[in-house]
Scaffold this motif. Structure first.
Motif, mmCIF file in Angstrom:
data_model
loop_
_atom_site.group_PDB
_atom_site.id
_atom_site.type_symbol
_atom_site.label_atom_id
_atom_site.label_comp_id
_atom_site.label_asym_id
_atom_site.label_seq_id
_atom_site.Cartn_x
_atom_site.Cartn_y
_atom_site.Cartn_z
ATOM 1 N N LEU A 45 19.985 -38.393 -45.548
ATOM 2 C CA LEU A 45 18.891 -38.472 -46.511
ATOM 3 C C LEU A 45 19.329 -38.092 -47.914
ATOM 4 C CD1 LEU A 45 15.937 -36.983 -44.396
ATOM 5 C CD2 LEU A 45 16.409 -39.383 -44.916
ATOM 6 N N ALA A 46 20.335 -37.212 -47.999
ATOM 7 C CA ALA A 46 20.853 -36.800 -49.303
ATOM 8 C C ALA A 46 21.946 -37.729 -49.809
ATOM 9 C CB ALA A 46 21.381 -35.371 -49.224
ATOM 10 N N ASN A 47 22.263 -38.776 -49.040
ATOM 11 C CA ASN A 47 23.297 -39.750 -49.415
ATOM 12 C C ASN A 47 24.659 -39.098 -49.635
ATOM 13 O OD1 ASN A 47 21.507 -42.040 -49.419
ATOM 14 N ND2 ASN A 47 20.680 -41.285 -51.366
ATOM 15 N N ILE A 48 24.994 -38.124 -48.775
ATOM 16 C CA ILE A 48 26.320 -37.505 -48.819
ATOM 17 C C ILE A 48 27.224 -38.306 -47.885
ATOM 18 C CG2 ILE A 48 27.648 -35.407 -48.404
ATOM 19 C CD1 ILE A 48 25.065 -33.812 -48.792
ATOM 20 N N PRO A 49 28.295 -38.886 -48.382
ATOM 21 C CA PRO A 49 29.167 -39.714 -47.530
ATOM 22 C C PRO A 49 29.710 -38.917 -46.348
ATOM 23 C CG PRO A 49 29.719 -39.987 -49.857
ATOM 24 C CD PRO A 49 28.764 -38.836 -49.781
ATOM 25 N N THR A 50 29.875 -39.583 -45.225
ATOM 26 C CA THR A 50 30.389 -38.902 -44.030
ATOM 27 C C THR A 50 31.825 -38.429 -44.239
ATOM 28 O OG1 THR A 50 31.044 -41.061 -43.133
ATOM 29 C CG2 THR A 50 28.897 -40.186 -42.453
ATOM 30 N N SER A 51 32.536 -39.054 -45.173
ATOM 31 C CA SER A 51 33.913 -38.650 -45.449
ATOM 32 C C SER A 51 34.006 -37.383 -46.296
ATOM 33 C CB SER A 51 34.649 -39.779 -46.176
ATOM 34 O OG SER A 51 33.986 -40.096 -47.395
ATOM 35 N N GLU A 52 32.879 -36.967 -46.837
ATOM 36 C CA GLU A 52 32.865 -35.806 -47.735
ATOM 37 C C GLU A 52 32.454 -34.541 -46.984
ATOM 38 O OE1 GLU A 52 30.070 -34.301 -51.427
ATOM 39 O OE2 GLU A 52 30.708 -36.418 -51.432
ATOM 40 N N SER A 53 33.203 -33.464 -47.184
ATOM 41 C CA SER A 53 32.845 -32.184 -46.570
ATOM 42 C C SER A 53 31.638 -31.587 -47.276
ATOM 43 C CB SER A 53 34.026 -31.205 -46.659
ATOM 44 O OG SER A 53 35.133 -31.690 -45.931
ATOM 45 N N VAL A 54 30.865 -30.808 -46.529
ATOM 46 C CA VAL A 54 29.714 -30.130 -47.126
ATOM 47 C C VAL A 54 29.777 -28.638 -46.820
ATOM 48 C CG1 VAL A 54 28.162 -32.111 -47.034
ATOM 49 C CG2 VAL A 54 28.257 -30.544 -45.097
ATOM 50 N N ARG A 55 29.164 -27.868 -47.696
ATOM 51 C CA ARG A 55 29.026 -26.435 -47.486
ATOM 52 C C ARG A 55 27.648 -26.155 -46.904
ATOM 53 N NH1 ARG A 55 28.773 -23.714 -52.531
ATOM 54 N NH2 ARG A 55 28.574 -25.692 -53.628
ATOM 55 N N PHE A 56 27.545 -25.022 -46.217
ATOM 56 C CA PHE A 56 26.250 -24.563 -45.727
ATOM 57 C C PHE A 56 25.889 -23.281 -46.476
ATOM 58 C CE2 PHE A 56 28.196 -26.736 -42.020
ATOM 59 C CZ PHE A 56 27.295 -27.774 -41.912
ATOM 60 N N LYS A 57 24.705 -23.261 -47.033
ATOM 61 C CA LYS A 57 24.218 -22.075 -47.726
ATOM 62 C C LYS A 57 22.953 -21.610 -47.017
ATOM 63 C CE LYS A 57 24.967 -21.527 -52.065
ATOM 64 N NZ LYS A 57 24.965 -21.597 -53.560
ATOM 65 N N ARG A 58 22.944 -20.345 -46.613
ATOM 66 C CA ARG A 58 21.844 -19.823 -45.816
ATOM 67 C C ARG A 58 20.851 -19.049 -46.673
ATOM 68 N NH1 ARG A 58 26.198 -20.645 -42.948
ATOM 69 N NH2 ARG A 58 26.047 -21.283 -40.758
ATOM 70 N N PHE A 59 19.570 -19.357 -46.455
ATOM 71 C CA PHE A 59 18.481 -18.687 -47.156
ATOM 72 C C PHE A 59 17.458 -18.223 -46.117
ATOM 73 C CE2 PHE A 59 20.307 -21.834 -49.956
ATOM 74 C CZ PHE A 59 20.361 -21.225 -51.201
ATOM 75 N N PRO A 60 16.876 -17.016 -46.261
ATOM 76 C CA PRO A 60 17.252 -15.965 -47.213
ATOM 77 C C PRO A 60 18.608 -15.372 -46.854
ATOM 78 C CG PRO A 60 15.633 -15.123 -45.680
ATOM 79 C CD PRO A 60 15.770 -16.593 -45.383
ATOM 80 N N THR A 61 19.283 -14.812 -47.855
ATOM 81 C CA THR A 61 20.587 -14.223 -47.615
ATOM 82 C C THR A 61 20.436 -12.936 -46.821
ATOM 83 O OG1 THR A 61 20.454 -13.106 -49.751
ATOM 84 C CG2 THR A 61 21.592 -15.227 -49.696
ATOM 85 N N PRO A 62 21.401 -12.628 -45.951
ATOM 86 C CA PRO A 62 21.320 -11.398 -45.160
ATOM 87 C C PRO A 62 21.279 -10.153 -46.046
ATOM 88 C CG PRO A 62 22.998 -12.877 -44.286
ATOM 89 C CD PRO A 62 22.581 -13.442 -45.612
ATOM 90 N N GLN A 63 20.547 -9.147 -45.595
ATOM 91 C CA GLN A 63 20.476 -7.878 -46.306
ATOM 92 C C GLN A 63 21.728 -7.046 -46.041
ATOM 93 O OE1 GLN A 63 16.765 -6.372 -44.583
ATOM 94 N NE2 GLN A 63 15.887 -6.358 -46.627
ATOM 95 N N SER A 64 22.110 -6.266 -47.046
ATOM 96 C CA SER A 64 23.130 -5.247 -46.814
ATOM 97 C C SER A 64 22.472 -4.078 -46.089
ATOM 98 C CB SER A 64 23.713 -4.767 -48.140
ATOM 99 O OG SER A 64 22.757 -3.988 -48.843
ATOM 100 N N PRO A 65 23.257 -3.183 -45.456
ATOM 101 C CA PRO A 65 22.663 -2.010 -44.822
ATOM 102 C C PRO A 65 21.814 -1.187 -45.780
ATOM 103 C CG PRO A 65 24.929 -2.257 -44.109
ATOM 104 C CD PRO A 65 24.709 -3.275 -45.189
ATOM 105 N N TRP A 66 22.241 -1.105 -47.037
ATOM 106 C CA TRP A 66 21.504 -0.270 -47.997
ATOM 107 C C TRP A 66 20.189 -0.926 -48.407
ATOM 108 C CZ3 TRP A 66 23.908 3.852 -47.065
ATOM 109 C CH2 TRP A 66 25.282 3.843 -46.852
ATOM 110 N N GLU A 67 20.198 -2.262 -48.513
ATOM 111 C CA GLU A 67 18.944 -2.955 -48.812
ATOM 112 C C GLU A 67 17.955 -2.796 -47.666
ATOM 113 O OE1 GLU A 67 20.435 -6.675 -51.607
ATOM 114 O OE2 GLU A 67 20.650 -6.794 -49.422
ATOM 115 N N ALA A 68 18.469 -2.843 -46.448
ATOM 116 C CA ALA A 68 17.594 -2.658 -45.291
ATOM 117 C C ALA A 68 17.009 -1.256 -45.270
ATOM 118 C CB ALA A 68 18.362 -2.931 -44.004
ATOM 119 N N LEU A 69 17.830 -0.250 -45.612
ATOM 120 C CA LEU A 69 17.335 1.123 -45.660
ATOM 121 C C LEU A 69 16.281 1.288 -46.737
ATOM 122 C CD1 LEU A 69 20.609 3.206 -45.217
ATOM 123 C CD2 LEU A 69 18.711 3.016 -43.617
#
Length: 595
Positions: free
Chosen positions: A519-543
């Motif tokens: 759907l994004a018209n990214i060619p199959t020959s082209e590598s893609v990155r994965f970006k995860r949202f929301p980003t994981p919390q650090s231990p201190w952010e969780a605290l």
């Protein structure tokens, strides 16, 4: 006095943070530091995947959540096996099969990941200590049967003879003890209400349950028969004639070998090569890190698991493995993906039985915004994407579901429990006061709805239902009348939903990513990155999130009690969450079978 108790609770929470949480955080810090110096994967590795502790659908963003469960998720397994496929040091996968049932959709996705691993030319050996008649045990057997070899312990029993689900009806008990359940449901298949008002399955309730259970059962049989090189009819006849001893199961070709797990491990190591080592799945995943890919274009993976609620704060407990979908957090994750110029498409992983209509609409608005910004949205459905879970999925560009995903449940329910009479039998007198309009005390547990209140509440249920129908009609390009025909609160499996036009494709996260690329018209020959949202919390952010405000001290105390295994604390926490949901008035929530 109230402030005194809040202050004391705050002090208590602070002490807990200092003496319990900070040491845990320190351990996490040193473990993270140590992981940087961990040795490489052994040259001949047997990767051991233990499924006996249960799975979540997604990895929690809270770093402390691993202390509340096995730490494994379906997505974690999919990502890690994708890396192991390409890792020349990983020779064999050893699967420890659960004795009871797996969530059917999770079993579907794990099986697919195992098949991709085998397709890379590597061997899979599974070992079981028995298949017990608990929940969807046929799904557990399906996963184990996808291996090259299936071992069964000599003393184990093969009891995967079907699929079972139980419901507890409270209607007679409520009547006996004076609890009055006043609910509205839209419509007859919205069965969550029935457990409060009935003593047995209604006709529509039974019809819907049997239909989706049969769909899951038939799917598991078909997949297992394919892997065991037989026919679904032959396999069904054999397993339904059980249960069997290990020797009988072997003679009937339901398993391949009998032996202890140590023998299966020895066979796996022999297959892997000289000096082979067994590496735990979690340890290997930690060594490899997240599957991020490479390339200039990125696909965002936005996660959401659990009941849908308004507000912020993803985890139901700072230290537990449970989670919910908070509308502010999830909508923000989608908006963040929209604003990220590298992101060309969004895969929205949804595993939810539903929840608040208002929260669902907030998330759906973010999905619409992504589409308006030219970023296609593909929904990947996990174990559940029903009711509110379907609401937030309905207007995506493409919907992918597992054959056993529970989805649909296009409907709404709401109401209250009237408790005054029940409490009065124990000498507790509940009285209420209100000022303002007649509807001010509509949800008071002191008395039932009066005629005007009932009419007003019923009208609100009708409005929410019609809004739900319109969203499905718009998103799926179906006539409104057709949506009403297939809605009525009925739960469908992914396989059934595809036939009805509620789902576009059967598969998992892998298939959703492939479609997002298209759907994004990214060619199959082209590598893609994965970006995860929301980003994981650090231990201190969780605290900071857990202990940052004195007003949260009571909840912190309850959460700590949960960590320490206090059932009373767990009951309080569950009641708080249930009250939050009920206080919304209308709820788009599907039944959750106890698999």
């Amino acid at each position: 006095m109230k402030q005194f108790f809040l202050t004391m609770l705050g002090v208590f929470a602070g002490l807990v943070a200092f003496f319990i949480v900070l040491p845990i955080a320190a351990l996490l810090f040193f473990a993270a530091a140590a992981s940087a110096s961990k040795p490489a994967t052994p040259a001949h590795t047997v990767l051991e995947l233990d499924l006996r502790e249960g799975l979540t659908d997604q990895q929690p963003t809270n770093p402390f959540a691993a202390f509340g469960g096995s730490g494994l998720s379906v997505i974690h397994i999919v990502d890690t096996l994708a890396q192991a496929e390409k890792d020349a040091s990983v020779k064999v996968l050893l699967v420890r099969a659960p004795e009871g049932g797996m969530t059917p959709a999770a079993a579907d996705e794990v099986r697919q990941a195992i098949h991709r691993f085998r397709a890379s030319g590597k061997t899979v050996i599974a070992h079981s200590q028995g298949f017990m008649p608990v929940g969807a045990v046929v799904s557990s057997y399906m996963v184990a049967a996808s291996a090259d070899q299936l071992w069964l312990q000599n003393t184990a029993n093969f009891q995967a003879t079907g699929l079972a689900s139980d419901s507890l009806f409270l209607g007679r008990a409520f009547q006996k003890y004076g609890v009055q359940a006043e609910f509205e449901q839209r419509y007859e298949y919205k069965n969550a209400v029935n457990e409060y008002t009935q003593s047995d399955y209604t006709g529509p309730h039974r019809e819907a349950m049997v239909a989706w259970m049969t769909s899951i059962y038939d799917s598991a049989l078909a997949n297992t028969a394919r892997d065991r090189k037989t026919t679904p009819e032959a396999l069904k006849a054999v397993i339904e004639a059980g249960p069997y001893s290990a020797e009988q199961a072997l003679s009937l070709k339901l398993v391949d070998k009998i032996g202890q797990v140590e023998e299966a491990e020895a066979a796996a190591k022999a297959k892997a090569g000289k000096d082979a080592k067994i590496v735990a799945f979690g340890d290997y995943a930690s060594m490899q890190g997240a599957r991020n890919g490479s390339g200039k274009s990125a696909i965002a993976i936005v996660g959401g698991e659990g009941a849908i609620m308004t507000g912020r704060g993803q985890s139901a407990s700072p230290f537990g493995s449970g989670s919910d979908i908070r509308s502010d957090d999830t909508a923000k994750a989608i908006y963040d993906a929209i604003e990220d110029k590298a992101v060309k498409a969004i895969v929205f992983r949804v595993s939810s039985p539903g929840g608040s209509p208002e929260a669902s609409e907030q998330i759906l608005a973010a999905v619409r915004a992504a589409k308006a910004a030219g970023k296609p949205v593909v929904v990947s459905m996990g174990a559940y994407a029903a009711s509110g879970g379907y609401w937030i999925s309905s207007e995506a560009d493409w919907i992918v579901a597992q054959p056993s995903t529970l989805t649909g449940s296009i409907g709404v329910f709401g109401g209250k429990f009237v408790l005054a009479d029940a409490l009065g039998r124990f000498g507790l007198d509940m009285r209420g006061l209100s000022v303002g309009g007649d509807y001010a005390d509509a949800f008071s547990p002191v008395q039932g709805f009066d005629q005007a209140q009932r009419a007003a509440f019923a009208a609100s249920m009708d409005r929410v239902y019609e809004e739900f129908v319109v969203r499905v009609s718009t998103g799926r390009k179906l006539p409104v009348e057709r949506v009403r025909e297939i809605a009525k609160g009925r739960v469908w499996t992914g396989a059934q939903a595809k036939e009805l036009g509620l789902v576009d494709e059967l598969g998992g996260l892998n298939e959703a990513v492939i479609k997002a690329r298209q759907l994004a018209n990214i060619p199959t020959s082209e590598s893609v990155r994965f970006k995860r949202f929301p980003t994981p919390q650090s231990p201190w952010e969780a605290l900071a999130s857990a202990f940052g405000a004195s007003g949260q001290a009571a909840e912190a105390m309850v959460s700590v009690g949960q960590v320490m295994g206090d059932p009373a604390a767990q009951a309080v926490l569950n009641r708080v969450e249930a009250d939050r949901m009920r206080s919304r008035g209308a709820v788009v929530l599907a039944d959750q079978p106890a698999f």
